[in-house]
Design a protein around this motif. Structure first.
Motif, PDB file in Angstrom:
ATOM      1  N   VAL B  33       0.842  -1.209   0.000  1.00 36.42           N
ATOM      2  CA  VAL B  33       0.000   0.000   0.000  1.00 36.42           C
ATOM      3  C   VAL B  33       0.874   1.254   0.000  1.00 36.42           C
ATOM      4  O   VAL B  33       0.601   2.213  -0.730  1.00 36.42           O
ATOM      5  CB  VAL B  33      -0.984  -0.004   1.202  1.00 36.42           C
ATOM      6  CG1 VAL B  33      -1.779   1.296   1.258  1.00 36.42           C
ATOM      7  CG2 VAL B  33      -1.936  -1.189   1.106  1.00 36.42           C
ATOM      8  N   LEU B  34       1.946   1.230   0.794  1.00 30.90           N
ATOM      9  CA  LEU B  34       2.822   2.409   0.861  1.00 30.90           C
ATOM     10  C   LEU B  34       3.518   2.671  -0.477  1.00 30.90           C
ATOM     11  O   LEU B  34       3.679   3.817  -0.884  1.00 30.90           O
ATOM     12  CB  LEU B  34       3.851   2.238   1.985  1.00 30.90           C
ATOM     13  CG  LEU B  34       3.276   2.362   3.406  1.00 30.90           C
ATOM     14  CD1 LEU B  34       4.296   1.926   4.440  1.00 30.90           C
ATOM     15  CD2 LEU B  34       2.793   3.783   3.707  1.00 30.90           C
ATOM     16  N   TRP B  36       2.279   1.996  -3.375  1.00 28.57           N
ATOM     17  CA  TRP B  36       1.231   2.535  -4.248  1.00 28.57           C
ATOM     18  C   TRP B  36       0.947   4.011  -3.923  1.00 28.57           C
ATOM     19  O   TRP B  36       0.755   4.838  -4.812  1.00 28.57           O
ATOM     20  CB  TRP B  36      -0.001   1.644  -4.081  1.00 28.57           C
ATOM     21  CG  TRP B  36      -1.244   2.110  -4.731  1.00 28.57           C
ATOM     22  CD1 TRP B  36      -1.496   2.172  -6.066  1.00 28.57           C
ATOM     23  CD2 TRP B  36      -2.427   2.577  -4.085  1.00 28.57           C
ATOM     24  NE1 TRP B  36      -2.768   2.640  -6.286  1.00 28.57           N
ATOM     25  CE2 TRP B  36      -3.359   2.893  -5.091  1.00 28.57           C
ATOM     26  CE3 TRP B  36      -2.806   2.753  -2.740  1.00 28.57           C
ATOM     27  CZ2 TRP B  36      -4.643   3.379  -4.802  1.00 28.57           C
ATOM     28  CZ3 TRP B  36      -4.074   3.219  -2.462  1.00 28.57           C
ATOM     29  CH2 TRP B  36      -4.966   3.527  -3.483  1.00 28.57           C
ATOM     30  N   ILE B  37       0.971   4.328  -2.622  1.00 28.60           N
ATOM     31  CA  ILE B  37       0.739   5.702  -2.183  1.00 28.60           C
ATOM     32  C   ILE B  37       1.866   6.635  -2.632  1.00 28.60           C
ATOM     33  O   ILE B  37       1.663   7.827  -2.833  1.00 28.60           O
ATOM     34  CB  ILE B  37       0.595   5.736  -0.635  1.00 28.60           C
ATOM     35  CG1 ILE B  37      -0.780   5.210  -0.218  1.00 28.60           C
ATOM     36  CG2 ILE B  37       0.794   7.142  -0.082  1.00 28.60           C
ATOM     37  CD1 ILE B  37      -0.897   4.978   1.282  1.00 28.60           C
ATOM     38  N   ASP B  38       3.038   6.061  -2.808  1.00 30.83           N
ATOM     39  CA  ASP B  38       4.227   6.841  -3.148  1.00 30.83           C
ATOM     40  C   ASP B  38       4.086   7.690  -4.407  1.00 30.83           C
ATOM     41  O   ASP B  38       4.850   8.628  -4.618  1.00 30.83           O
ATOM     42  CB  ASP B  38       5.442   5.920  -3.297  1.00 30.83           C
ATOM     43  CG  ASP B  38       6.324   5.980  -2.069  1.00 30.83           C
ATOM     44  OD1 ASP B  38       5.998   6.776  -1.167  1.00 30.83           O
ATOM     45  OD2 ASP B  38       7.322   5.247  -2.022  1.00 30.83           O
ATOM     46  N   GLN B  39       3.080   7.362  -5.249  1.00 31.78           N
ATOM     47  CA  GLN B  39       2.870   8.168  -6.460  1.00 31.78           C
ATOM     48  C   GLN B  39       2.584   9.643  -6.124  1.00 31.78           C
ATOM     49  O   GLN B  39       2.736  10.505  -6.986  1.00 31.78           O
ATOM     50  CB  GLN B  39       1.738   7.583  -7.303  1.00 31.78           C
ATOM     51  CG  GLN B  39       0.405   7.489  -6.580  1.00 31.78           C
ATOM     52  CD  GLN B  39      -0.670   6.834  -7.429  1.00 31.78           C
ATOM     53  OE1 GLN B  39      -1.114   7.377  -8.425  1.00 31.78           O
ATOM     54  NE2 GLN B  39      -1.068   5.633  -7.037  1.00 31.78           N
ATOM     55  N   LEU B  40       2.199   9.911  -4.889  1.00 30.60           N
ATOM     56  CA  LEU B  40       1.945  11.313  -4.510  1.00 30.60           C
ATOM     57  C   LEU B  40       3.225  12.151  -4.541  1.00 30.60           C
ATOM     58  O   LEU B  40       3.172  13.369  -4.610  1.00 30.60           O
ATOM     59  CB  LEU B  40       1.331  11.390  -3.111  1.00 30.60           C
ATOM     60  CG  LEU B  40      -0.134  10.982  -2.976  1.00 30.60           C
ATOM     61  CD1 LEU B  40      -0.611  11.234  -1.554  1.00 30.60           C
ATOM     62  CD2 LEU B  40      -1.020  11.742  -3.961  1.00 30.60           C
ATOM     63  N   LYS B  41       4.355  11.468  -4.485  1.00 37.80           N
ATOM     64  CA  LYS B  41       5.635  12.194  -4.487  1.00 37.80           C
ATOM     65  C   LYS B  41       5.845  12.947  -5.789  1.00 37.80           C
ATOM     66  O   LYS B  41       6.614  13.908  -5.842  1.00 37.80           O
ATOM     67  CB  LYS B  41       6.792  11.223  -4.245  1.00 37.80           C
ATOM     68  CG  LYS B  41       6.847  10.772  -2.811  1.00 37.80           C
ATOM     69  CD  LYS B  41       8.165  10.094  -2.489  1.00 37.80           C
ATOM     70  CE  LYS B  41       8.199   9.668  -1.022  1.00 37.80           C
ATOM     71  NZ  LYS B  41       8.867   8.387  -0.829  1.00 37.80           N
ATOM     72  N   GLU B  42       5.169  12.503  -6.864  1.00 43.75           N
ATOM     73  CA  GLU B  42       5.363  13.166  -8.154  1.00 43.75           C
ATOM     74  C   GLU B  42       4.599  14.501  -8.247  1.00 43.75           C
ATOM     75  O   GLU B  42       4.804  15.270  -9.174  1.00 43.75           O
ATOM     76  CB  GLU B  42       4.963  12.229  -9.305  1.00 43.75           C
ATOM     77  CG  GLU B  42       3.469  11.998  -9.417  1.00 43.75           C
ATOM     78  CD  GLU B  42       3.100  10.809 -10.301  1.00 43.75           C
ATOM     79  OE1 GLU B  42       3.758   9.763 -10.178  1.00 43.75           O
ATOM     80  OE2 GLU B  42       2.163  10.944 -11.095  1.00 43.75           O
ATOM     81  N   VAL B  43       3.711  14.765  -7.291  1.00 44.22           N
ATOM     82  CA  VAL B  43       2.934  16.013  -7.343  1.00 44.22           C
ATOM     83  C   VAL B  43       3.753  17.171  -6.771  1.00 44.22           C
ATOM     84  O   VAL B  43       4.337  17.044  -5.697  1.00 44.22           O
ATOM     85  CB  VAL B  43       1.621  15.878  -6.531  1.00 44.22           C
ATOM     86  CG1 VAL B  43       0.765  17.131  -6.698  1.00 44.22           C
ATOM     87  CG2 VAL B  43       0.858  14.640  -6.948  1.00 44.22           C
ATOM     88  N   ASP B  44       3.796  18.271  -7.489  1.00 43.75           N
ATOM     89  CA  ASP B  44       4.478  19.458  -7.005  1.00 43.75           C
ATOM     90  C   ASP B  44       3.560  20.209  -6.049  1.00 43.75           C
ATOM     91  O   ASP B  44       2.544  20.761  -6.463  1.00 43.75           O
ATOM     92  CB  ASP B  44       4.849  20.344  -8.204  1.00 43.75           C
ATOM     93  CG  ASP B  44       5.589  21.605  -7.760  1.00 43.75           C
ATOM     94  OD1 ASP B  44       5.938  21.707  -6.561  1.00 43.75           O
ATOM     95  OD2 ASP B  44       5.805  22.483  -8.614  1.00 43.75           O
ATOM     96  N   VAL B  45       3.899  20.191  -4.772  1.00 47.05           N
ATOM     97  CA  VAL B  45       3.037  20.835  -3.779  1.00 47.05           C
ATOM     98  C   VAL B  45       3.678  22.107  -3.211  1.00 47.05           C
ATOM     99  O   VAL B  45       3.242  22.637  -2.197  1.00 47.05           O
ATOM    100  CB  VAL B  45       2.668  19.876  -2.619  1.00 47.05           C
ATOM    101  CG1 VAL B  45       1.765  18.760  -3.115  1.00 47.05           C
ATOM    102  CG2 VAL B  45       3.908  19.309  -1.957  1.00 47.05           C
ATOM    103  N   VAL B  48       1.659  25.156  -1.797  1.00 47.91           N
ATOM    104  CA  VAL B  48       0.233  24.827  -1.666  1.00 47.91           C
ATOM    105  C   VAL B  48      -0.131  24.718  -0.186  1.00 47.91           C
ATOM    106  O   VAL B  48       0.568  24.091   0.596  1.00 47.91           O
ATOM    107  CB  VAL B  48      -0.097  23.483  -2.369  1.00 47.91           C
ATOM    108  CG1 VAL B  48      -1.567  23.126  -2.200  1.00 47.91           C
ATOM    109  CG2 VAL B  48       0.278  23.549  -3.842  1.00 47.91           C
ATOM    110  N   PRO B  50      -2.090  23.307   2.920  1.00 51.34           N
ATOM    111  CA  PRO B  50      -2.833  22.076   3.224  1.00 51.34           C
ATOM    112  C   PRO B  50      -4.290  22.390   3.580  1.00 51.34           C
ATOM    113  O   PRO B  50      -4.575  23.456   4.119  1.00 51.34           O
ATOM    114  CB  PRO B  50      -2.091  21.491   4.423  1.00 51.34           C
ATOM    115  CG  PRO B  50      -1.377  22.641   5.046  1.00 51.34           C
ATOM    116  CD  PRO B  50      -1.079  23.614   3.942  1.00 51.34           C
TER     117      PRO B  50
END
Lengths: 494, 93
Positions: B33-34, B36-45, B48, B50
């Protein structure tokens, strides 16, 4: 349906007691197979019904919900009634107070038939994770009813309740509604008080109706919504009668369809949804192509925010305050006495034997993500991406009034089909989850065209999402679609 | 990939008793699961804010005043152990 029954009650064609008994007879006949209910409250239901009949007999006016029997998901507290959230840890829990939605329904004169089955603590998409066994889909007993509000959706679909309440954290009202062929509505975050709902993920949870028709959903929502002093996140908006917005027209509404949303669907689901879009065009709605580029991150965002909030909310189940204490439970067979165990051992044992596998996994995931050193990488990042998802919706809602998607990627699946790969099960929520992440209202409505699988005609729903607090346009559009296929359509329009 | 030792540590923090078999299984499942969640790292935040409350609600204040709860007995009855109208807890020292 509620309006028709209401008119029958007023005209004396049927009494509230007869109506309630009719539903208990349906339950007796069907629920052995369906298993929608965990607890039945026949005695209090019939007492309530008798009161309604007395009121009618004395010539008093009755409200629209008065004497109408419904079902309550078992994670919503009804005073004096066993409330388990389908978990062993709450096996013996009798709620000492009413949830605000229950208080309001009681005031409306609605009748409660019982408490419905669900995935344990609402964690699941099939009702297979209930500690008491799965509910079966009335459309095909070899298939799941969806979840987590599978019991509520199955009860309504099998005529074991006129209406039901569910809870929706990532799709738990809408996906089972789609699988069972009924209407399911998740209100805007804050539209309905969460007081008395056993919390799963507090920034995502909402209570909402599951019904046979859109009008019924509007009727139930009108009763349960509105500000509540016991829920500080409930919106400061007055309760209103949502049936006033059911004009029967969708003309002029701008409906957005994301082209990527239809891309990966099976051909039959795709055709079914495309026909829904065609219907809206015929009704005079303007269909526009939209893009929500950050929506693809909604699912991983959910699988950080939700478990984090779960790990915090479920810390209260400790074997001390209420619920099961490990050594009290007949199934644990622990070879020691309660007085020999320390405080920490009591916690460890109660949670070990009280929680199911999926619940433990999510608590663990949340505890990990919130543990020292990981907060920024997981929770904080997820809340930032959540902002980007919300901004997507703000931008799109400048151009459209509603967003249309399938509710689920497929019709109801078979038992065991998705339990081996957890990520596969999580993908069930791909269309529904963004509404929880963004906080917008969403409804699942049965599409006219069912999908044929293995020779069975299975229902499938489509989803409409609307702007924050614009349940009015959402219900109007859903209702217009629904009645457009009725032969007596004109007569049904208010 | 998270190790069995880490899982054991997390189980302790979460106050869930676990045997070796469960720990081994969770190490695999949580890692999946972790990942799979790691794809969030590609988002430029970058820059931004929270989300704190999704519809933008701010703190809501109320008077700090105790109210009456009608059925205290029902609450006491829910304690796995109770004595003289009180819930009984384990000694903490």
């Amino acid at each position: 349906m509620i309006r028709e029954l209401h008119e029958k009650l007023i005209s004396g064609e049927i009494t509230a007691v007869q109506l309630t008994e009719e539903y208990f007879a349906n339950i007796a006949q069907k629920d052995e197979e369906v298993f929608a209910y965990l607890t039945l409250t026949k005695k209090s239901a019939l007492e309530q019904a008798k009161k309604v009949d007395e009121k009618i007999a004395s010539g008093e006016k009755i409200g629209i919900m008065e004497g109408i029997p419904g079902a309550i998901k078992d994670n919503i507290c009804v005073k004096g009634t066993r409330t388990t959230a389908a978990s062993k840890i709450l096996d013996n829990y009798v709620a000492p107070y009413d949830a605000t939605v229950i208080e309001r329904l009681k005031e409306s004169g609605a009748i409660f038939l019982g408490k419905t089955n669900m995935d344990e603590f609402a964690m699941g998409s099939s009702t297979e994770k209930s500690a008491y066994g799965p509910t079966r889909n009335p459309a095909d007993p070899e298939r799941v009813p969806g979840g987590s509000s599978g019991g509520s959706a199955a009860a309504v679909a099998a005529d074991e309740a006129v209406w039901a309440l569910g809870t929706d954290t990532g799709g738990s009202i809408r996906q089972p509604a789609s699988f069972c062929g009924v209407v399911g509505l998740k209100p805007t975050y804050g539209r309905v008080s969460r007081y008395g709902a056993i919390a799963m993920a507090s920034s995502l949870d909402q209570i909402g109706p599951i019904t046979k028709t859109v009008e019924d959903a509007a009727i139930v929502l009108s009763v349960i919504s509105g500000e509540d002093k016991f829920d500080s996140t409930s919106a400061q908006s007055p309760a209103k009668d949502y049936t006033n917005y059911l004009t029967g027209e969708a003309k002029g509404l701008r409906i957005g369809v994301g082209k990527d949303y239809l891309k990966d669907l099976g051909p039959e689901v795709k055709t079914s949804i495309e026909k829904v879009i065609e219907t809206y065009k015929k009704l005079g709605a303007e269909v526009k192509e939209i893009e929500l580029p950050y929506s693809k991150y909604a699912l991983p965002v959910y699988y950080i925010i939700m478990p984090c909030e779960v790990s915090s909310n479920l810390a209260r189940f400790d074997g001390i305050k209420y619920g099961m204490r490990a050594f009290d439970h007949k199934n644990t067979k622990l070879g020691f006495k309660p007085e020999d165990r320390t405080l920490i051992e009591t916690y460890l044992d109660s949670r070990k034997y009280g929680f199911g596998e999926e619940v433990k996994k999510r608590i663990m995931l949340g505890t990990y993500a919130l543990s020292s050193g990981y907060y920024d990488a997981y929770y904080l990042r997820a809340q930032k991406v959540r902002t980007l998802i919300k901004q997507d919706f703000e931008r799109v809602f400048e151009d459209v009034d509603l967003i249309l998607t399938p509710t689920a990627p497929s019709p109801a699946f078979k038992f065991g089909e998705k339990t081996t790969d957890p990520v596969q099960m999580y993908l069930e929520d791909i269309f529904t989850i963004t509404a929880n992440i963004a906080g917008v209202p969403a409804i699942s409505v049965p599409a006219k065209d069912k999908v044929s699988v293995d020779g069975k005609e299975l229902p499938i729903g489509f989803q409409l999402m609307a702007k924050w607090f614009d349940e009015e346009n959402m219900l109007r559009a859903a209702h217009a679609y629904e009645i457009s296929f009725r032969s007596d359509a004109e007569n049904k329009i208010k | 990939m998270i190790s069995k030792e880490e899982v054991r540590h997390i189980a302790g923090l979460a106050r869930i008793g676990m045997d070796d078999q469960e720990i081994e299984k969770l190490a695999v499942e949580l890692s999946a699961v972790l990942d799979w969640i790691d794809q969030l790292k590609e988002v430029d935040v970058e820059g931004v804010e929270p989300t704190a409350h999704i519809t933008g609600m701010e703190n809501r204040l109320r008077e700090d005043k105790a109210g009456n709860f009608e059925d205290k007995k029902m609450i006491v009855k829910l304690f796995p152990e109770n004595k003289d109208g009180y819930g009984k807890v384990k000694s903490i020292l």
